[in-house]
Write a protein that holds these residues in place. Sequence first.
Motif, PDB file in Angstrom:
ATOM      1  N   UNK A  26     -13.809   2.634   5.392  1.00  0.00           N
ATOM      2  CA  UNK A  26     -14.670   2.892   4.251  1.00  0.00           C
ATOM      3  C   UNK A  26     -14.080   4.026   3.413  1.00  0.00           C
ATOM      4  N   UNK A  27     -14.464   4.125   2.125  1.00  0.00           N
ATOM      5  CA  UNK A  27     -13.958   5.200   1.271  1.00  0.00           C
ATOM      6  C   UNK A  27     -14.189   6.579   1.903  1.00  0.00           C
ATOM      7  N   UNK A  28     -13.125   7.387   1.940  1.00  0.00           N
ATOM      8  CA  UNK A  28     -13.225   8.730   2.500  1.00  0.00           C
ATOM      9  C   UNK A  28     -12.903   8.814   3.976  1.00  0.00           C
ATOM     10  N   UNK A  29     -12.793   7.643   4.652  1.00  0.00           N
ATOM     11  CA  UNK A  29     -12.471   7.640   6.084  1.00  0.00           C
ATOM     12  C   UNK A  29     -10.956   7.718   6.295  1.00  0.00           C
ATOM     13  N   UNK A  30     -10.578   8.189   7.471  1.00  0.00           N
ATOM     14  CA  UNK A  30      -9.160   8.355   7.789  1.00  0.00           C
ATOM     15  C   UNK A  30      -8.572   7.095   8.412  1.00  0.00           C
ATOM     16  N   UNK A  31      -7.344   6.788   8.004  1.00  0.00           N
ATOM     17  CA  UNK A  31      -6.603   5.708   8.647  1.00  0.00           C
ATOM     18  C   UNK A  31      -6.119   6.157  10.020  1.00  0.00           C
ATOM     19  N   UNK A  32      -5.882   5.202  10.903  1.00  0.00           N
ATOM     20  CA  UNK A  32      -5.366   5.536  12.233  1.00  0.00           C
ATOM     21  C   UNK A  32      -3.903   5.980  12.182  1.00  0.00           C
ATOM     22  N   UNK A  33      -3.216   5.632  11.064  1.00  0.00           N
ATOM     23  CA  UNK A  33      -1.770   5.896  10.976  1.00  0.00           C
ATOM     24  C   UNK A  33      -1.444   7.042  10.017  1.00  0.00           C
ATOM     25  N   UNK A  34      -2.386   7.966   9.799  1.00  0.00           N
ATOM     26  CA  UNK A  34      -2.123   9.041   8.830  1.00  0.00           C
ATOM     27  C   UNK A  34      -0.896   9.867   9.213  1.00  0.00           C
ATOM     28  N   UNK A  35      -0.682  10.074  10.509  1.00  0.00           N
ATOM     29  CA  UNK A  35       0.476  10.864  10.947  1.00  0.00           C
ATOM     30  C   UNK A  35       1.786  10.191  10.551  1.00  0.00           C
ATOM     31  N   UNK A  36       1.838   8.876  10.740  1.00  0.00           N
ATOM     32  CA  UNK A  36       3.059   8.140  10.416  1.00  0.00           C
ATOM     33  C   UNK A  36       3.331   8.136   8.908  1.00  0.00           C
ATOM     34  N   UNK A  37       2.268   7.954   8.119  1.00  0.00           N
ATOM     35  CA  UNK A  37       2.445   7.967   6.664  1.00  0.00           C
ATOM     36  C   UNK A  37       2.896   9.350   6.202  1.00  0.00           C
ATOM     37  N   UNK A  38       2.313  10.379   6.791  1.00  0.00           N
ATOM     38  CA  UNK A  38       2.720  11.740   6.446  1.00  0.00           C
ATOM     39  C   UNK A  38       4.186  11.970   6.778  1.00  0.00           C
ATOM     40  N   UNK A  39       4.606  11.525   7.943  1.00  0.00           N
ATOM     41  CA  UNK A  39       5.999  11.718   8.373  1.00  0.00           C
ATOM     42  C   UNK A  39       6.976  10.967   7.467  1.00  0.00           C
ATOM     43  N   UNK A  40       6.633   9.719   7.127  1.00  0.00           N
ATOM     44  CA  UNK A  40       7.508   8.916   6.277  1.00  0.00           C
ATOM     45  C   UNK A  40       7.581   9.480   4.863  1.00  0.00           C
ATOM     46  N   UNK A  41       6.450   9.941   4.344  1.00  0.00           N
ATOM     47  CA  UNK A  41       6.425  10.533   3.004  1.00  0.00           C
ATOM     48  C   UNK A  41       7.259  11.797   2.955  1.00  0.00           C
ATOM     49  N   UNK A  42       7.037  12.682   3.933  1.00  0.00           N
ATOM     50  CA  UNK A  42       7.783  13.932   3.975  1.00  0.00           C
ATOM     51  C   UNK A  42       9.279  13.690   4.085  1.00  0.00           C
ATOM     52  N   UNK A  43       9.674  12.743   4.926  1.00  0.00           N
ATOM     53  CA  UNK A  43      11.101  12.457   5.094  1.00  0.00           C
ATOM     54  C   UNK A  43      11.718  11.921   3.810  1.00  0.00           C
TER      55      UNK A  43
END
Length: 411
Positions: A268-285
Amino acid sequence: MFSLKGLFKHSTSTLNHVAKRRTVCRHVGTRVVLGIETSCDDTGAAVVDETGVILGESLHSQKEVHLQTGGIIPTVAQRLHRENISRVVQEAIDRSGVSPRELAAVATTVKPGMSLSLGIGLHFSLAFVKEHQKPFIPIHHMEAHALTVRMLEPVEFPFLVLLISGGHALLALARGVDDFLLLGQSTDEAPGDTLDKVARRLHLKSHPDCCTMSGGQAIEYLAKKGNRHSFLFTTPMGQIYDCNFSFSGLRNQVSMAIGRKELEEGVKPGELLSCVNDIAAATQHTVASHIVKRTHRAILFCKERGLLPQRNPILVVSGGVASNTYIRETLKILTDATGLHLVCPPSKFCTDNGVMIAWNGIERLKEGRGILPYTEEVRYEPKAPLGVDITAEVKEAAIRVPPLKLRVQQH
């Protein structure tokens, strides 16, 4: 707008933000400069002497306010600068033990930055120098970031400088205090802005571990637990052989990936995805990879043109994004591979502060450059290039960058 009345009465407030001093007292007979910084969302002031001793400093951060609004609102930033600038300057002067009559000059950021914020610092400073009849030194914000390292250790000109923050991304060759060759800059948004927007898109403010962090800090924190290989984002501008940056396309890639995962997981809007860590890591890299590739090309260009010294060439990295440990480590891989020495100021000096403005004033005072009488009128400049733009010459050289493996151990 604000008053100078009572500015120099003794302050009993507690010390909230003090930079580490390299000595307990200034050298007798040295000149002292007051620096004032209000280019974005931090109100900073500091008193520094010409040996680099920080005599007194104060900083008011607006971070908590802007976290609640989801980004910097210029009128809110302006109001907070107006409400705090008198106190911040008073605290810096009180802590320094220096009276206004002992100041050699006042240095203030006048370009580039948010116009409403710049205006507060400039108007306050002009009133101050007129009252105390002190010389005024207008400061270019990015020049100050580039030169801060020279306060901390002996870095001689010329050197390559990479400035990465929430508002800027640029590569330049520093040949003197006010002598820069601009090699590349962002064509759209800055890396810090991209990381902040991705954090907002991921709703990281709802994450229990990240609710008090800035977007960039939250991305770095979560990336340590993520797998960057789970999402493969394309590094921007792969077929454009210059030193300019572009981050908006990467942000769009990430946003689309988040949208797909939200549909898959039915969040739902505002809820966290289960893969936020992976997206953060890929974005940062991917941000780090883009920065490294453009910097690599700048190094090769400078070497080809004989612009860097053969002995101990230096890359200085500063700005708020330079506080990101992962990005620093990828740049260390680059400098090790190319024979440069990587120099980064401590994190507290990478973000906006009054110390860097005061030091830039000291550097200019020593060389007698850009020192104005208190009677002269000065205007702020929201947009202002740094130095001589040779980006077209860099692009014409069309230097191809060899592959470089960026393997960073996450701690």
